[in-house]
Design an enzyme around this catalytic site. Structure first.
Site, PDB file in Angstrom:
ATOM      1  N   PRO A  24       0.838  -1.208   0.000  1.00  0.00           N
ATOM      2  CA  PRO A  24       0.000   0.000   0.000  1.00  0.00           C
ATOM      3  C   PRO A  24       0.869   1.252   0.000  1.00  0.00           C
ATOM      4  O   PRO A  24       1.864   1.330   0.722  1.00  0.00           O
ATOM      5  CB  PRO A  24      -0.800  -0.133   1.294  1.00  0.00           C
ATOM      6  CG  PRO A  24      -0.901  -1.599   1.511  1.00  0.00           C
ATOM      7  CD  PRO A  24       0.404  -2.170   1.035  1.00  0.00           C
ATOM      8  N   CYS A  25       0.477   2.224  -0.824  1.00  0.00           N
ATOM      9  CA  CYS A  25       1.393   3.326  -1.101  1.00  0.00           C
ATOM     10  C   CYS A  25       0.989   4.653  -0.479  1.00  0.00           C
ATOM     11  O   CYS A  25       1.656   5.653  -0.683  1.00  0.00           O
ATOM     12  CB  CYS A  25       1.516   3.506  -2.614  1.00  0.00           C
ATOM     13  SG  CYS A  25      -0.066   3.845  -3.431  1.00  0.00           S
TER      14      CYS A  25
END
Length: 513
Positions: free
Chosen positions: A127-128
């Site tokens: 997840p960014c």
């Protein structure tokens, strides 16, 4: 030929997996996705549906799938008609949260998927949000306690334990400059991925060589950045993508080959023209004292949408913006009356000469999927119309000062509207260029993704966003429209993933010879 196993982590709706599974040799898939792990329930449903379709030979989808798309049968009926294929898809698309789900359960699923094969491929991206430049500015920098910063170590742990031949790890551009406690995260990630055993010493894992996909000899961190628009994707999406090759595989990978630019107009203009809907009107704001602070409350009046009401508003706004109207608008102002649907009947596909025709098109598809417009405020309709007309006339989208110049009512009722921070709050996508980056923010509103056609006076649909992301036209997104937008915005463009899959295949084939 035995298909190469693929494990997909943080899979989203399956953009990377779609690219890899689309590569074929002699009519058979070169890769077989054995396991996709995703925490979001609706994204997992999208993954499962696509995994179900991969149980059938290439270009031999069951007729019942098209019956499902058109609404003739339910998804449950489709699955029950092919219970064996559904069972395999249900096993492949696994809803789990890496970092929370028990590691031994994750490891068992992966072992079962790769079935003892040493030459398998790991794909995915942690997840960014924590690395996002926008996200960091909102919270004043990355916080050391933010678990999303270290979720790449879940990816790293799987490398250390299961030792894939090749891995592909994707993340946002902000990863290159992100810091925690003054240290660059990217430097640490490169070091860890090169030698996973330094972080997980109990696992005798070999090292990995980390390669750029765009430059043979890396000169700076920016060489790991892929600009999608240079590789046939109709979108300026810039992402960090790392290619890791196990040290016992002595193969130098080739790089992506640049392709001709693909414009937004060329990939969405064939889709059915639809209008937006109108669901409420802004009626002013009032100020209230809340806990010692003055807060503004915006008030609205609900409206019952109809074509006549929508057309009445848009026509009036067009008269108020007469100086921007081209002659063609007045001569051919036939507004679309349809708002679209999850399945909108009518054949729609790119020209046979388009470079991506083969990628998007499905000759058996007789309608457009997930092509339904949003509802907008009546005042936003005027802003959308103004933005599209202004952009058509001047070749650039307007800034807040331009809104002010054409009427005070075009400015949103926000105290910081003219602060300079939100100059691109309303952004028309330029028809003759690749689109701007489709992000998960598109799930919240469409202000950054206004359609260039003023007659449609709306933001982009899920299908248009999916076209920009290069999802094939028969790719159906499950969940509500908001959830569909979120899935599309978080995905890796499948066509870019396909090109990466070709590079990985050449590495694996050279290793055999």
């Amino acid at each position: 030929m035995k298909a190469i196993p693929v494990i997909d982590l943080f899979a989203g709706p399956g953009g990377l997996a779609e690219g890899f599974s689309s590569l074929s040799r002699n009519g058979k898939r070169y890769y077989q996705v054995r396991l996709s792990i995703e925490m979001d329930a609706q994204a997992r449903e999208t993954l499962k549906l696509r995994a179900f379709l991969r149980q059938f030979p290439i270009n031999e989808l069951p007729e019942d799938y098209y019956h499902f798309l058109s609404g003739s049968i339910s998804l449950e009926k489709l699955y029950s008609n092919f219970s064996g294929e559904h069972r395999l898809a249900d096993q492949e698309a696994w809803q789990a949260t890496l970092g929370k789900t028990q590691e031994n359960e994750v490891d068992e699923r992966i072992r079962s998927g790769i079935a003892g094969e040493k030459n398998w491929v790991l794909i995915g991206g942690p997840p960014c949000q924590a690395y996002s430049l926008v996200g960091r500015s909102r919270v004043g920098g990355i916080q050391d306690g933010d678990h999303r910063v270290h979720l790449y170590k879940e990816y790293l742990r799987i490398i250390a334990v299961h030792r894939p031949a090749v891995f592909v790890m994707e993340n946002v551009k902000g990863l290159l400059s992100a810091k925690v406690n003054g240290e660059k995260i990217f430097d640490n990630i490169l070091a860890d991925l090169s030698d996973p055993a330094t972080v997980f010493p109990l696992n005798p894992c070999p090292g990995y060589r980390i390669y750029s996909l765009v430059r043979e000899a890396v000169r700076s961190d920016s060489d790991y950045l892929i600009k999608s628009e240079l590789y046939g994707v109709p979108q300026r999406r810039h992402r960090v993508i790392l290619l890791g090759i196990r040290e016992d595989i002595n193969v130098q990978p080739r790089q992506l080959v640049q392709k001709e630019s693909v414009s937004l107009r060329s990939v969405i203009s064939d889709l059915p023209k639809i209008r937006s809907s109108i669901y409420r009107a802004f009626s002013g704001s009032t100020e209230h004292l809340v806990e010692g602070k003055i807060k503004k409350k915006r008030n609205y009046v609900n409206l019952e949408d109809s074509y006549s009401l929508w057309k009445q508003h848009v026509s009036r706004y067009a008269d108020e913006l007469a100086e921007l109207l081209p002659d063609s608008f007045r001569q051919n102002s036939i507004f679309p009356s349809d708002r679209g649907a999850e399945y909108l009947q009518g054949k729609s596909e790119l020209s046979a000469t388009h470079p991506l025709h083969h990628w998007y098109s499905d000759s058996r598809l007789s309608g457009s999927l997930n092509h339904q417009s949003r509802g907008h405020l009546s005042s936003d309709l005027k802003r959308y119309l103004f933005s599209a007309l202004y952009t058509r006339k001047f070749g650039k989208f307007p800034r807040m000062a331009d809104y002010r110049a054409y009427g005070d009512d075009l400015l949103p009722d926000h105290s910081n509207a003219e602060s300079g921070k939100f100059n691109d709050r309303f952004r028309v996508q330029l028809a003759g260029e690749p689109a701007t980056t489709i992000t998960s923010h598109i799930s919240k509103d469409g202000h950054y993704f206004i359609h260039y056609d003023p007659l449609q006076c709306r933001s982009l649909t899920v299908r248009e966003a999916a076209r920009i992301q290069t999802f094939p036209d028969n790719y159906f997104f499950c969940g509500s429209r908001t959830q569909q937008f979120h899935q599309v915005g978080n995905a890796v463009p499948p066509y870019l993933a396909f090109q990466i899959a070709e590079i990985v295949s050449s590495v694996l084939e050279k290793n055999k010879s």
